[in-house]
Each structure stands twice: as C-alpha cells, then as structure tokens.
Design a protein around this motif. Structure first.
Motif, short mmCIF file in Angstrom:
data_model
loop_
_atom_site.label_atom_id
_atom_site.label_comp_id
_atom_site.label_asym_id
_atom_site.label_seq_id
_atom_site.Cartn_x
_atom_site.Cartn_y
_atom_site.Cartn_z
N ARG A 57 -5.08 9.66 -3.27
CA ARG A 57 -3.81 8.95 -4.13
C ARG A 57 -4.35 7.68 -4.45
O ARG A 57 -5.24 6.98 -3.53
N GLU A 90 0.95 -0.99 -0.02
CA GLU A 90 -0.23 -0.09 -0.11
C GLU A 90 0.90 1.25 0.14
O GLU A 90 0.49 2.05 -0.47
N HIS A 119 8.32 4.20 8.48
CA HIS A 119 6.89 4.49 9.24
C HIS A 119 6.23 3.41 9.18
O HIS A 119 6.30 2.20 8.63
N ASP A 150 -0.31 7.27 8.88
CA ASP A 150 1.21 6.75 9.06
C ASP A 150 1.83 7.43 10.33
O ASP A 150 1.52 8.56 10.50
N HIS A 174 -5.63 6.07 2.40
CA HIS A 174 -5.57 7.03 2.76
C HIS A 174 -6.64 8.05 2.03
O HIS A 174 -6.91 9.06 2.63
N HIS A 202 2.30 1.84 8.84
CA HIS A 202 1.15 2.13 8.12
C HIS A 202 0.01 1.50 8.82
O HIS A 202 0.10 0.29 8.90
ZN LIG Z 1 0.20 4.86 4.73
#
Ligand SMILES: [Zn+2]
Length: 254
Positions: A162, A44, A236, A182, A175, A238
């Motif tokens: 997006r 993703e 990060h 995130d 998102h 998610h």
């Molecule tokens: Zn993300």
C-alpha cells in the motif's frame, strides 16, 4: 519524548482513511480525516490499501531450498517460516515486495513463548530487530509492571502492499516493504488485555507499561507512532525502520 520536526515533504494526507489490520478484539475506528492546517507530523498510518487484490503467493520453494534460506535468515528466538520472495508485480504494485520474507508467529526466550496474534509477514532484517526488541525489552518491561507474563502480542499482518495516500504515485508505506509492524495491545497470561486505544496516556499500570514499551521501541526503530502521534494512530503503535532524512539519521518518535 523525542520529537523531531520533519521536512515539509512529510506533510501528507488530507481526507485519507486508516486501515488497521484486523484484530478481532480491537475494533477498527472509523476513518478520521486529517484536517489540521500546518500539521507537519508523520502520518504513515493513514495509508490506504491499494484496491487491487493481492494474488496468491507463489508456490513454496522446495524443502531443500527452504533449509538453505533458513540458514541465511538467522532469527534466533523467533518461531518463523521462510517464505518465497514476494515481488511487487505479485502484489499489484512494482514498488512493493520483500526479498527475504519470513512469517513470524511467536518469539521465544528460554521457556517463555510470546505468540503473535496471527502470522506476521516481514523482511528478515526487520524480523531480527522485532525479535531482539521483544526478547530484550518487551518481556523485561512486562515483568516490571505486571505479575503475569505476556502471552500474546496483538499484531497486524506486517506486509501490506500500500501507499501512504490515495495517490498512485504516493510514497510507499514501510509495510509495503515488510519493514513495519502494528501493535494494538498485549494479552497477559492472567487474561488482562493492555489496549493501546484504551490504556494509552492513562496514569495506570497499563498506561505506564505502554509508555515504557513506546520509549524502548524508540531506541530500536526509526519510526514509532503512538496515539500521541496523530489522529490515525489512536488504536495501535506503528513501528518501522524507514529511512528519514538524506542520510537516514532522523528518528521519528511520537
Ligand atoms: Zn503501520
């Protein structure tokens, strides 16, 4: 760690670039193309933002309307503002949008307050899950690992219109529906920063803290991606509540 093989529909993303929300202290890594034949992991995070700029958000609802909406979105423990619905057309892609957006800036429990770094715009239903997770899990985990408390969670912006790849017909990122967040790290009250990029996978206090945070997230979210997940999540975590599988019973925890 729970790992569930995914249908081939999730085989995605050759040569896509990662766009991590800007977080001042965590530099965005250079785009890394995924060139792993047969890779079936969920990717993703390789989403590429649409090129169209996001227009200014619609005018704010009246104070009265906001009060009504706030009552509708019961976010006990969150410091937040109701935002007017975000439509896909507004965002440049009909598939994007949030019916009940909220802008969350902090989570409170008792006298404790954990700030988000910046404002996180997400859907009301997702915000409830994030709020409960921070209040019930994240704070108690940090208490067990550190003497200092969490002051700030380094978050991305949440909502981003997006798709998962460069293809205009690519699947929408969670998102784009306000159902993902995130997190690149945690700032403690003594100034310590626990960085997903630098501390993940280490046998240190910080590393063990992140592992425990990750495990707790897997019990509340349907998708949890860490640096172990793929090359695109080195900086990060998610977290999202996307539907996987025909009846939305698949969990992705990697
Ligand atoms: Zn993300």
């Amino acid at each position: 760690m729970l790992k569930i093989a995914l249908p081939s529909v999730f085989v995605l993303a050759i040569g896509m670039a990662l766009s991590v929300p800007s977080i001042a202290e965590e530099p965005v890594p250079a785009p890394k193309p995924l060139q792993v034949p047969g890779n079936t992991r969920f990717v993703e995070g390789v989403d590429v933002p649409l090129r169209k700029p996001v227009p200014e958000k619609a005018a704010k609802a009246s104070a009265k309307q906001e009060r009504v909406e706030k009552a509708a979105c019961d976010l006990a423990g969150a410091v937040f503002e109701i935002r007017t619905p975000i439509s896909g057309e507004q965002s440049g892609d009909a598939g994007c949008g949030i019916e009940e957006p909220v802008a969350v800036t902090a989570i409170e429990t008792g006298a404790e307050r954990v700030n988000f770094r910046g404002t996180v715009t997400i859907s009301c239903d997702f915000a409830k899950i994030v709020t409960d997770w921070v209040r019930s899990d994240v704070l108690s985990i940090s208490e067990k690992h550190f003497d200092a408390r969490i002051e700030t969670i380094a978050t991305g912006p949440g909502y981003q219109c997006r798709r998962r790849n460069n293809q205009p017909d690519g699947k929408l990122s969670e998102h784009a529906l306000g159902k993902a967040i995130d997190i690149s790290g945690f700032r403690l009250s003594d100034g310590t920063f626990v960085s997903v990029e630098k501390d993940w996978g280490k046998d240190t206090k910080k590393g063990r803290f992140l592992k425990t945070i990750h495990a707790s997230a897997c019990k509340r979210f349907t998708t949890v991606l860490s640096p172990e997940g793929d090359a695109f999540h080195q900086s990060h975590l998610h977290l999202d509540i996307g539907c996987h599988g025909k009846d939305c019973t698949y969990l992705i925890c990697q």
